[in-house]
Design a protein around this motif. Structure first.
Motif, PDB file in Angstrom:
ATOM      1  N   ARG A  45      -1.418  -2.162  -4.847  1.00  0.00           N
ATOM      2  CA  ARG A  45      -1.073  -1.446  -3.625  1.00  0.00           C
ATOM      3  C   ARG A  45      -0.076  -0.348  -3.894  1.00  0.00           C
ATOM      4  O   ARG A  45      -0.128   0.708  -3.261  1.00  0.00           O
ATOM      5  CB  ARG A  45      -0.519  -2.432  -2.586  1.00  0.00           C
ATOM      6  N   GLU A  46       0.815  -0.601  -4.855  1.00  0.00           N
ATOM      7  CA  GLU A  46       1.838   0.391  -5.130  1.00  0.00           C
ATOM      8  C   GLU A  46       1.233   1.625  -5.792  1.00  0.00           C
ATOM      9  O   GLU A  46       1.711   2.744  -5.613  1.00  0.00           O
ATOM     10  CB  GLU A  46       2.939  -0.194  -6.022  1.00  0.00           C
ATOM     11  N   SER A 104      -2.789   2.698  -2.152  1.00  0.00           N
ATOM     12  CA  SER A 104      -2.819   1.772  -1.012  1.00  0.00           C
ATOM     13  C   SER A 104      -4.161   1.801  -0.263  1.00  0.00           C
ATOM     14  O   SER A 104      -4.503   0.838   0.409  1.00  0.00           O
ATOM     15  CB  SER A 104      -1.666   2.092  -0.053  1.00  0.00           C
TER      16      SER A 104
END
Length: 931
Positions: free
Chosen positions: A202-203, A206
């Motif tokens: 996600r980092e 996203s």
């Protein structure tokens, strides 16, 4: 483009059968003619030559009116070539929806004779629809903790095409994290599944954007796309799991809204917020979402709208369960809808004749119809019945087709129209039915002859009717319609002379009123009969005859006619002699009268109006017989005058009068000298000038002559009573009609015709003359007063002749007529062996000549009245063999009141009494000799 039965079913037999027998053979097998065409053909495209496949020529197409029928007609027939043409746009997806086999059922109808052929048109799919997704974008939340290889089912695309043109594959846009796997559903559909190829961070990223493309198998293929947006969320390691992958349930179509269908169950091994999940439909059509409701928290599915098996037989739905961490699992739900008998059968009329001739033969087709039931199984099996109100029946054809045909004779006059009700009933439990009612009119034919209101007609018409007046009206009724029921009347036969018929009666051709063309006379025509015909205007025309009898009723238009007494042919008067010794009830004479009318109008009665001595004679009311009431005494006059009236029974009555002159004498010889000495009265016209010249002289001696005449008459009353009785009453009596009497003692008194001549040495006598030609009423006495004096003073030489006559023997009675020969009322003559009364002037003159010759002999003294056996001094030529003729017979005109019988020819009751002094005209010789 298409195929026919001859091309498919009969291809293997083409080498054996002739080509022109192939359509007939296939039709006989009952197999439908099949064609196959692609959808979306343009209007006017040829499907196939239907006429050729049915074995019809080009001329038969229009002559037999080849046409097709269907619930929704997409095709028509070219009237020139017989080709089956596309009439309207054909969209397979709209017509057949999700069915893989799309067929259109048609009926080819021909007439003369009427027949039906079944046609099936197969609609083939073309690639006219691209795959489509229900949404524009798919949003997915995937935890970063998800391991590679995890799959997520994506929403499927829909393609209404079938076969190769339907959805074939999916493609995913290029990326490094995800791949696409296409899987098959249990029902054969394909659905895409997104596989994670690489662990998400996600980092680092996203969100991810992907493009999913769905392609079909058409050539060229069509495609549809959808955007996939993947949101990377925090880790959630375990997705929810359903208890089973596929749920199946059966549901009756008649369940009410709000019925629970099933409940899906899912579990999640996570805890806390990651174990909370919700249910939702995934990729479910809008129709299914309207029918069913899914509780997102419990997973309970209930019906939201009524189900209809005829619209959707099965529902297939995907249910997704998703936890808070966006982990999800899917399951499939299959709901089978069970059919219930909730649809009534339908009756579809394909051909109907609303009129039929009443002479149509048995088996005539009235209507063609078919039935349809949207249910299935036994619920769709239909039987037809007909209301029992006419001679019709239903004949089953094929594929739910029926014929309504006649099953008996039709009669428009009894039933002009039939309200027919056809009822279709299925075999469901409970069974459902529907009906259709139509009116069949029966067309009239001329099958009924006119019917008269009476079998025979009897009409009474009074005589003396007005010419042109209506006498009756005949009426006939014809139950047919139009010209077949229009009746005209005519006279076709009669017992009258054909040439004279039109002058007697006529009939109005339209109204049937019978008119008298002339005035009828009952005495000439009493009855006649007509044959009247009533004829209709049909083709061919029918007729009926009826007898009309016309009776001409009598009216009192004829007065009685007196036959006796009457005047002689020369106008001289008659008188009757009566014996002086006549006892009471002695038949003196009889008034004979007739009436030309009939019935009561001819019933005659006799009335005594005047009489010299009313107490001496009686008159029979119905017989006209004059009889003595008491014996004659010395104070009674020797000469009597009776005035008799004859009346009929009409209203008002008509009458005639008759005058009787009666002389009391024992024999005719007693009055012969007076008759011989009486001069013939001179003609008043010839002596008119003489009276004018000597008028003054006569006035001066009139008184003297009157005194001398009175003295002379007074002296003769004491010296010669016989002459006084024969002539004395002439001065004061005026005679009326005289009739020959009818006597019971077998004698006929003398009827003296008083006639004198200036030559007294050769007197002439006329008596016993015929009365047949006499007028009804006449005066016996001469109008000249001088003729009434009857030789008051006897001239010289008479006494010698009188003494000579007194010495003659009394006349022989053998010459007298029997009772049957004497005239009387109608019906009193028997016509027996002695002869008949004269009825013509020739016989009357012969009889007068006989009597005159006999009287001359008696006056000359050359013969006696009794000379010869019953000849009265006549020669053998005028002997007793000379017979008299009957008077006219009027018995048919006389009837007895209170009885239906008329007077018969039976002999009447005769008076058998004989006067003490002998016969009425026999001389008392002893008494005269003493004088």
């Amino acid at each position: 483009m298409g195929g026919s039965c001859a091309q498919r079913r009969c291809a293997g037999r083409g080498q054996v059968l002739f080509p022109w027998l192939l359509p007939l053979f296939c039709s006989a097998l009952g197999e439908p003619i099949r064609y196959s065409i692609p959808e979306e053909l343009t209007k006017g495209s040829v499907v196939g030559n239907l006429a050729k496949d049915l074995g019809l020529s080009v001329l038969d197409v229009s002559a037999r009116k080849l046409r097709v029928s269907a619930e929704k007609l997409h095709f028509n027939v070219d009237a020139q070539s017989g080709d089956l043409l596309v009439k309207d746009r054909i969209d397979r997806e709209q017509i057949c929806k999700e069915r893989r086999r799309c067929e259109l059922q048609l009926e080819a109808v021909v007439e003369n004779p009427l027949n039906i052929f079944h046609v099936v048109v197969m609609i083939e799919d073309i690639n006219d629809h691209a795959p489509q997704f229900l949404k524009d974008e798919i949003i997915l939340e995937i935890s970063e903790s998800v391991s590679p290889g995890m799959g997520t089912i994506l929403e499927s695309a829909e393609d209404p095409d079938i076969g190769m043109n339907s959805l074939n594959k999916y493609q995913l846009g290029p990326n490094e994290y995800f791949s696409l796997v296409v899987k098959d559903n249990p029902d054969g559909d394909k659905y895409p599944e997104l596989l994670l190829q690489k662990t998400l961070d996600r980092e680092t990223q996203s969100t991810h954007h992907l493009v999913l493309t769905a392609l079909d198998g058409g050539n060229p293929p069509l495609s549809g796309t959808i955007q996939i947006r993947i949101i990377v969320v925090d880790a959630n390691d375990n997705p929810p799991v359903f208890s089973q992958d596929v749920y199946r349930v059966s549901l009756r179509e008649d369940v009410p809204p709000g019925t629970s269908v099933l409940r899906v169950m899912a579990t999640d091994r996570d805890e806390g917020i990651n174990a909370e999940f919700t249910y939702s439909f995934l990729g479910v059509s809008v129709k299914a979402q309207r029918v069913f409701y899914l509780d997102s928290s419990t997973g309970n599915i209930v019906t939201h709208q009524p189900l209809d098996f005829e619209e959707v037989e099965r529902y297939t739905m995907n249910v997704e369960v998703k936890d808070r961490g966006s982990l999800s699992t899917q399951c499939k739900i299959i709901i089978e809808v069970l059919d219930e008998n909730d649809n009534s059968p339908e009756i579809i009329i394909t051909s109907l004749s609303d009129q039929i001739l009443e002479d149509s033969p048995r088996g005539m087709v009235v209507a063609l119809f078919k039935t349809r039931d949207r249910d299935s199984g036994e619920n769709a099996e239909v039987t037809c019945s007909l209301s029992r109100n006419g001679p019709f029946k239903i004949h089953s054809s094929s594929n739910n087709y029926y014929k309504l045909v006649t099953d008996g004779a039709l009669d428009r006059e009894q039933t002009p129209a039939y309200n027919l009700t056809i009822t279709a009933t299925d075999k469901g439990k409970p069974p459902l039915s529907s009906d259709i009612t139509f009116t069949l009119h029966i067309t009239d034919v001329n099958d009924n002859a006119p019917i008269f209101q009476k079998s025979t007609y009897l009409v009474h018409v009074p005589e003396n009717n007005q010419p042109g007046a209506s006498i009756t009206q005949v009426g006939a009724w014809d139950p047919d319609l139009g010209p077949n029921g229009q009746v005209s009347y005519s006279i076709i036969a009669s017992d009258l002379e054909p040439k004279a018929l039109s002058s007697y009666v006529s009939v109005n051709a339209q109204s049937g009123v019978v008119f008298a063309q002339r005035s009828f006379d009952h005495e000439q025509l009493r009855a006649f009969e007509l044959m009247i015909q009533a004829r209709d205007q049909g083709l061919p025309a029918l007729s009926t005859n009826v007898s009309l009898r016309v009776l001409v009723d009598d009216r009192n238009d004829n007065a009685p006619r007196v036959l006796y007494p009457a005047l002689g042919p020369d106008g001289s008067a008659l008188f009757d002699t009566v014996p002086r010794a006549a006892q009471p009830d002695y038949l003196v004479t009889k008034v004979v009268a007739v009436d030309a009318d009939a019935g009561h109008n001819a019933w005659l009665s006799y009335h005594l109006l005047q009489a010299t001595d009313p107490g001496l004679f009686s008159l029979g009311l119905r017989t006209g017989e004059v009889r003595t009431v008491r014996p004659l005494n010395d104070k009674d006059a020797s000469r009597h005058r009776l005035l008799v009236a004859v009346r009929d029974g009409g209203q008002p009555p008509l009458s005639a009068t008759a005058t009787l002159l009666l002389i009391f004498a024992d024999s005719l010889q007693e009055v012969l000298p007076d008759i011989a000495d009486h001069p013939i009265p001179s003609d008043p016209q010839a002596e008119l000038q003489f009276y004018l010249v000597v008028a003054l002289a006569l006035i001066s001696v009139l008184f003297l002559l009157t005194v001398i005449l009175a003295i002379s008459l007074r002296l003769r009353q004491y010296s010669n009573p016989v002459a006084r009785g024969c002539f004395g009453s002439v001065f004061c009596s005026k005679s009326g009609p005289v009739l020959p009497p009818n006597y019971s003692d077998g004698t006929l008194p003398y009827a003296c015709n008083m006639r004198g001549h200036e030559d007294q040495t050769n007197p002439e006598f006329n008596f016993l003359t015929s009365v047949n030609n006499f007028p009804a009423v006449q005066d016996i006495l001469n109008k000249d007063s001088s003729s009434m004096l009857l030789a008051s003073i006897l001239p010289p030489g008479v006494e010698a002749e009188k003494n000579t006559l007194d010495q003659q023997a009394p006349p022989n009675t053998d010459w007298r007529f029997s009772q049957a020969q004497r005239p009387g009322t109608s019906g009193s003559q028997n016509g027996d062996e002695t002869g008949t009364w004269p009825n013509n002037q020739f016989d009357t003159e012969m009889l007068q000549a006989m009597i005159l010759a006999s009287a001359s002999e008696a006056a000359d003294g050359s013969s006696t009245l009794g000379g010869g056996a019953g000849t009265m001094g006549l020669s053998a030529r005028y002997g007793p063999q000379f017979t008299l003729q009957h008077v006219p017979d009027y018995r048919q005109n006389v009837y007895i009141p209170g009885s239906n019988a008329t007077l018969t020819n039976a002999p009447g009751k005769r008076d058998g009494k004989t006067p003490a002094g002998g016969n009425g005209n026999k001389k008392k010789s002893g008494k005269k000799e003493k004088k």
